[in-house]
Design a protein around this motif. Structure first.
Motif, PDB file in Angstrom:
ATOM      1  N   THR A  38      -3.098  13.168   9.818  1.00  0.00           N
ATOM      2  CA  THR A  38      -2.655  12.967   8.556  1.00  0.00           C
ATOM      3  C   THR A  38      -1.539  13.958   8.338  1.00  0.00           C
ATOM      4  N   ASP A  39      -0.858  14.102   7.239  1.00  0.00           N
ATOM      5  CA  ASP A  39       0.182  15.293   6.850  1.00  0.00           C
ATOM      6  C   ASP A  39      -0.308  16.056   5.662  1.00  0.00           C
ATOM      7  N   SER A  40       0.181  16.988   5.678  1.00  0.00           N
ATOM      8  CA  SER A  40       0.058  18.261   4.545  1.00  0.00           C
ATOM      9  C   SER A  40       0.145  17.670   3.143  1.00  0.00           C
ATOM     10  N   GLY A  41       0.840  16.490   2.873  1.00  0.00           N
ATOM     11  CA  GLY A  41       1.221  16.050   1.618  1.00  0.00           C
ATOM     12  C   GLY A  41       0.267  14.756   1.113  1.00  0.00           C
ATOM     13  N   ILE A  42      -0.560  14.778   2.081  1.00  0.00           N
ATOM     14  CA  ILE A  42      -1.414  13.442   1.620  1.00  0.00           C
ATOM     15  C   ILE A  42      -2.825  13.907   1.190  1.00  0.00           C
ATOM     16  N   PRO A  43      -3.006  13.370  -0.130  1.00  0.00           N
ATOM     17  CA  PRO A  43      -4.334  13.889  -0.807  1.00  0.00           C
ATOM     18  C   PRO A  43      -5.493  13.898   0.109  1.00  0.00           C
ATOM     19  N   SER A  44      -6.337  15.321   0.363  1.00  0.00           N
ATOM     20  CA  SER A  44      -7.294  15.276   1.157  1.00  0.00           C
ATOM     21  C   SER A  44      -8.551  14.205   0.872  1.00  0.00           C
ATOM     22  N   GLU A  45      -8.463  13.780  -0.360  1.00  0.00           N
ATOM     23  CA  GLU A  45      -9.619  12.727  -0.704  1.00  0.00           C
ATOM     24  C   GLU A  45      -9.551  11.690   0.140  1.00  0.00           C
ATOM     25  N   TYR A  46      -8.368  11.062   0.637  1.00  0.00           N
ATOM     26  CA  TYR A  46      -8.286  10.019   1.229  1.00  0.00           C
ATOM     27  C   TYR A  46      -8.938  10.169   2.804  1.00  0.00           C
ATOM     28  N   VAL A  47      -8.732  11.410   3.309  1.00  0.00           N
ATOM     29  CA  VAL A  47      -8.923  11.766   4.708  1.00  0.00           C
ATOM     30  C   VAL A  47     -10.525  12.032   4.869  1.00  0.00           C
ATOM     31  N   LEU A 125       6.296   2.195   1.604  1.00  0.00           N
ATOM     32  CA  LEU A 125       7.025   1.715   2.748  1.00  0.00           C
ATOM     33  C   LEU A 125       6.205   1.347   3.762  1.00  0.00           C
ATOM     34  N   SER A 126       5.077   2.223   4.363  1.00  0.00           N
ATOM     35  CA  SER A 126       4.262   2.023   5.377  1.00  0.00           C
ATOM     36  C   SER A 126       3.328   0.884   5.156  1.00  0.00           C
ATOM     37  N   GLN A 127       2.875   0.408   3.726  1.00  0.00           N
ATOM     38  CA  GLN A 127       2.170  -0.869   3.488  1.00  0.00           C
ATOM     39  C   GLN A 127       2.990  -2.063   3.968  1.00  0.00           C
ATOM     40  N   VAL A 128       4.176  -2.177   3.383  1.00  0.00           N
ATOM     41  CA  VAL A 128       4.970  -3.269   3.365  1.00  0.00           C
ATOM     42  C   VAL A 128       5.817  -3.499   4.830  1.00  0.00           C
ATOM     43  N   ASP A 129       5.814  -2.342   5.432  1.00  0.00           N
ATOM     44  CA  ASP A 129       6.791  -2.601   6.816  1.00  0.00           C
ATOM     45  C   ASP A 129       5.944  -1.910   8.115  1.00  0.00           C
ATOM     46  N   SER A 130       6.220  -0.436   7.822  1.00  0.00           N
ATOM     47  CA  SER A 130       5.967   0.011   9.193  1.00  0.00           C
ATOM     48  C   SER A 130       4.568   0.069   9.927  1.00  0.00           C
ATOM     49  N   TYR A 143      17.906  11.905  17.474  1.00  0.00           N
ATOM     50  CA  TYR A 143      18.076  10.611  17.421  1.00  0.00           C
ATOM     51  C   TYR A 143      16.668  10.008  16.803  1.00  0.00           C
ATOM     52  N   LYS A 144      16.620   9.194  15.693  1.00  0.00           N
ATOM     53  CA  LYS A 144      15.273   8.624  14.904  1.00  0.00           C
ATOM     54  C   LYS A 144      14.806   7.601  16.080  1.00  0.00           C
ATOM     55  N   ASN A 145      13.548   7.797  16.317  1.00  0.00           N
ATOM     56  CA  ASN A 145      12.598   6.620  17.077  1.00  0.00           C
ATOM     57  C   ASN A 145      13.372   6.439  18.533  1.00  0.00           C
ATOM     58  N   VAL A 146      13.766   7.395  19.052  1.00  0.00           N
ATOM     59  CA  VAL A 146      14.288   7.073  20.336  1.00  0.00           C
ATOM     60  C   VAL A 146      13.289   7.100  21.531  1.00  0.00           C
ATOM     61  N   ASN A 161      -4.813   1.420  -4.004  1.00  0.00           N
ATOM     62  CA  ASN A 161      -4.948   2.561  -4.967  1.00  0.00           C
ATOM     63  C   ASN A 161      -4.395   3.647  -4.628  1.00  0.00           C
ATOM     64  N   VAL A 162      -4.308   4.114  -3.317  1.00  0.00           N
ATOM     65  CA  VAL A 162      -3.799   5.319  -2.920  1.00  0.00           C
ATOM     66  C   VAL A 162      -2.396   5.567  -3.472  1.00  0.00           C
ATOM     67  N   LEU A 163      -1.675   4.584  -3.745  1.00  0.00           N
ATOM     68  CA  LEU A 163      -0.379   4.617  -4.338  1.00  0.00           C
ATOM     69  C   LEU A 163      -0.115   5.428  -5.655  1.00  0.00           C
ATOM     70  N   ARG A 169       9.659   8.441  -6.690  1.00  0.00           N
ATOM     71  CA  ARG A 169      10.780   8.335  -5.872  1.00  0.00           C
ATOM     72  C   ARG A 169      10.396   7.578  -4.489  1.00  0.00           C
ATOM     73  N   ASN A 170       9.419   8.023  -3.895  1.00  0.00           N
ATOM     74  CA  ASN A 170       8.802   7.524  -2.749  1.00  0.00           C
ATOM     75  C   ASN A 170       8.443   5.999  -3.043  1.00  0.00           C
ATOM     76  N   LEU A 171       7.944   5.819  -3.993  1.00  0.00           N
ATOM     77  CA  LEU A 171       7.361   4.374  -4.401  1.00  0.00           C
ATOM     78  C   LEU A 171       8.376   3.693  -4.341  1.00  0.00           C
TER      79      LEU A 171
HETATM   80  N1  NAD Z   1       7.236   1.348  12.768  1.00  0.00           N
HETATM   81  C1  NAD Z   1       7.989   1.000  12.205  1.00  0.00           C
HETATM   82  O1  NAD Z   1       8.261  -0.172  12.094  1.00  0.00           O
HETATM   83  C2  NAD Z   1       8.756   1.559  10.966  1.00  0.00           C
HETATM   84  C3  NAD Z   1       9.503   0.785  10.156  1.00  0.00           C
HETATM   85  C4  NAD Z   1      10.111   1.533   8.757  1.00  0.00           C
HETATM   86  C5  NAD Z   1       9.973   2.800   9.006  1.00  0.00           C
HETATM   87  N2  NAD Z   1       9.428   3.425   9.794  1.00  0.00           N
HETATM   88  C6  NAD Z   1       9.323   5.094   9.778  1.00  0.00           C
HETATM   89  O2  NAD Z   1       8.663   5.414   8.678  1.00  0.00           O
HETATM   90  C7  NAD Z   1       8.890   6.670   8.274  1.00  0.00           C
HETATM   91  C8  NAD Z   1       9.245   7.060   6.914  1.00  0.00           C
HETATM   92  O3  NAD Z   1       7.781   6.649   6.456  1.00  0.00           O
HETATM   93  P1  NAD Z   1       7.562   6.938   4.819  1.00  0.00           P
HETATM   94  O4  NAD Z   1       8.458   6.511   3.805  1.00  0.00           O
HETATM   95  O5  NAD Z   1       6.033   6.365   4.743  1.00  0.00           O
HETATM   96  O6  NAD Z   1       7.493   8.430   4.703  1.00  0.00           O
HETATM   97  P2  NAD Z   1       6.600   9.639   5.113  1.00  0.00           P
HETATM   98  O7  NAD Z   1       5.557   9.192   6.162  1.00  0.00           O
HETATM   99  O8  NAD Z   1       7.188  10.852   5.219  1.00  0.00           O
HETATM  100  O9  NAD Z   1       5.780   9.753   3.668  1.00  0.00           O
HETATM  101  C9  NAD Z   1       6.669  10.382   2.395  1.00  0.00           C
HETATM  102  C10 NAD Z   1       5.878  11.555   1.562  1.00  0.00           C
HETATM  103  O10 NAD Z   1       4.806  10.948   1.052  1.00  0.00           O
HETATM  104  C11 NAD Z   1       3.604  11.736   1.200  1.00  0.00           C
HETATM  105  N3  NAD Z   1       2.428  10.844   0.928  1.00  0.00           N
HETATM  106  C12 NAD Z   1       2.113   9.727   1.757  1.00  0.00           C
HETATM  107  N4  NAD Z   1       1.283   9.361   1.097  1.00  0.00           N
HETATM  108  C13 NAD Z   1       0.686   9.805  -0.137  1.00  0.00           C
HETATM  109  C14 NAD Z   1      -0.061   9.496  -1.236  1.00  0.00           C
HETATM  110  N5  NAD Z   1      -0.807   8.233  -1.044  1.00  0.00           N
HETATM  111  N6  NAD Z   1       0.230  10.166  -2.138  1.00  0.00           N
HETATM  112  C15 NAD Z   1       0.894  11.248  -2.146  1.00  0.00           C
HETATM  113  N7  NAD Z   1       1.666  11.533  -1.349  1.00  0.00           N
HETATM  114  C16 NAD Z   1       1.880  10.743  -0.369  1.00  0.00           C
HETATM  115  C17 NAD Z   1       3.760  12.277   2.290  1.00  0.00           C
HETATM  116  O11 NAD Z   1       3.091  13.724   2.713  1.00  0.00           O
HETATM  117  C18 NAD Z   1       5.187  12.615   2.596  1.00  0.00           C
HETATM  118  O12 NAD Z   1       5.708  13.787   2.241  1.00  0.00           O
HETATM  119  C19 NAD Z   1       9.975   7.156   8.986  1.00  0.00           C
HETATM  120  O13 NAD Z   1       9.745   7.858  10.199  1.00  0.00           O
HETATM  121  C20 NAD Z   1      10.618   5.763   9.787  1.00  0.00           C
HETATM  122  O14 NAD Z   1      11.422   5.861  10.907  1.00  0.00           O
HETATM  123  C21 NAD Z   1       8.773   3.041  11.023  1.00  0.00           C
END
Ligand code: NAD
Length: 331
Positions: A38-47, A125-130, A143-146, A161-163, A169-171
């Motif tokens: 996980t990363d430092s910005g993600i609420p610990s309740e999910y983990v 972004l991660s829910q609809v795509d990555s 270089y990204k994703n190289v 619900n986690v959204l 801005r991220n949403l």
């Molecule tokens: N694998 C693929 O097919 C694919 C496709 C598109 C993008 N990507 C990659 O995805 C990455 C970007 O992902 P992203 O936009 O999710 O950014 P991210 O993973 O950096 O998350 C954005 C921020 O939101 C915070 N965060 C995450 N979930 C949260 C939540 N529920 N509540 C509060 N804060 C939360 C994180 O701590 C972070 O600071 C890029 O590295 C890109 O290259 C991969």
């Protein structure tokens, strides 16, 4: 709701259910040693929800931000797994956005030549795509994703619900990737985004529609030989803007700007209105020469050709291979 993804010989489920994180062990086999990334910005309740139902959890937290998709972190996580004697039958769970998912998936793909990988994407972004499609990667030398691998997850659990804790801005930046799927392949998705009065209320429907497009595209073309390139709509210029702005704009924000270069004037107006609705940027002051310089560095370029995606009617697209120099006419 469950979507079944079939890519070559692999098959996996994507579960889209509000509150599903509360019963994550119903979906994932957690009765083993589990590296939870996980990363430092993600609420610990999910983990905690994952930890509480895992037999032997080992949580590894990386700093939030793209810089964490590094070889250094990749190596550190592998060290943690070796030190904790992870075996081939143990697994990795990602709980985070695209950064965590891409890194965790890549670790899982190489540890003992590949162990089970589960994903709990927590950004739009991660829910609809990555989280689906099997692309995993880290960045190297700027270089990204190289460096990465195609490595499908064993299961993906999407709990919108986690959204609620994700900043707006991220949403909204994540919404651009859903808009991309709609503009190229599904007009009803564009209408939904355009007309929504409450994004979080409509979000499950938006996620499902976007994933249905992505499912079709990645199943048809798992290794990006042809139609998977449609997912790059807006990305050619988007990546250039991202790099030029030193990654101070979010990926989705840059893709939104990038899409406007490859549509006709009527659509440009319509897309601009949608982007404005979600406070997303629509212009950049980067000159066409500068954009061109950045595009020449784009890794999707093969020799002197480049594939671009054009949309002139919502729900349809054209993938065009052109000479690199000819892209100037679009900038
Ligand atoms: N694998 C693929 O097919 C694919 C496709 C598109 C993008 N990507 C990659 O995805 C990455 C970007 O992902 P992203 O936009 O999710 O950014 P991210 O993973 O950096 O998350 C954005 C921020 O939101 C915070 N965060 C995450 N979930 C949260 C939540 N529920 N509540 C509060 N804060 C939360 C994180 O701590 C972070 O600071 C890029 O590295 C890109 O290259 C991969």
């Amino acid at each position: 709701m469950k979507l079944e993804i079939k890519m070559n010989s692999h098959q996996y489920d994507v579960v889209i259910e509000k509150n599903s994180l509360n019963e994550v062990n119903k979906y994932f086999d957690l009765s083993r040693k589990v590296l939870i990334l996980t990363d430092s910005g993600i609420p610990s309740e999910y983990v905690k929800k994952i930890v509480d139902v895992t037999k032997e959890p080992i949580v590894h937290v990386i700093e939030q931000g793209e810089a964490s998709k590094s070889f250094n972190n990749f190596e550190k996580i592998l060290d943690v797994m070796i030190e904790n004697r992870f075996s081939r039958s143990d697994c990795v769970v990602a709980c985070g956005g695209g950064v965590v998912g891409d890194l965790a998936g890549f670790v899982a793909s190489v540890y003992m030549r590949g162990i089970d990988f589960y994903n709990v994407p927590t950004t739009l972004l991660s829910q609809v795509d990555s989280s689906i499609g099997g692309k995993t990667a880290i960045d190297k030398l700027g270089y990204k994703n190289v460096v990465g691998a195609f490595y499908p997850p064993k299961k993906v659990l999407i709990d919108s619900n986690v959204l609620k804790t994700l900043d707006q801005r991220n949403l909204h930046a994540g919404l651009v990737e859903a808009l991309k799927m709609g503009l190229t392949c599904d007009k009803t998705l564009v209408d939904l985004i355009k007309e929504s009065n409450s994004l979080l209320e409509d979000i499950d429907e938006i996620i499902i529609k976007a994933l249905q497009v992505k499912k079709y595209v990645v199943e048809t073309d798992p290794y990006e030989q042809n139609i998977r390139k449609v997912l790059n709509f807006g990305h050619t210029v988007g990546h250039a803007v991202e790099a030029h702005q030193n990654y101070n704009l979010l990926h989705g924000e840059c893709v939104g700007i990038g899409m406007l270069y490859f549509v006709n004037d009527d659509l440009k107006q319509e897309i601009t209105t949608i982007l404005n609705k979600y406070n997303l940027p629509t212009t950049t002051d980067i000159s066409s020469d500068e954009l061109y310089n950045y595009i020449t560095l784009d890794k999707k370029r093969t020799n002197d050709d480049i594939s671009i995606v054009l949309v002139n009617k919502i729900g349809t697209y054209e993938i065009k291979k052109i000479k690199l120099t000819d892209i100037k006419q679009y900038l």
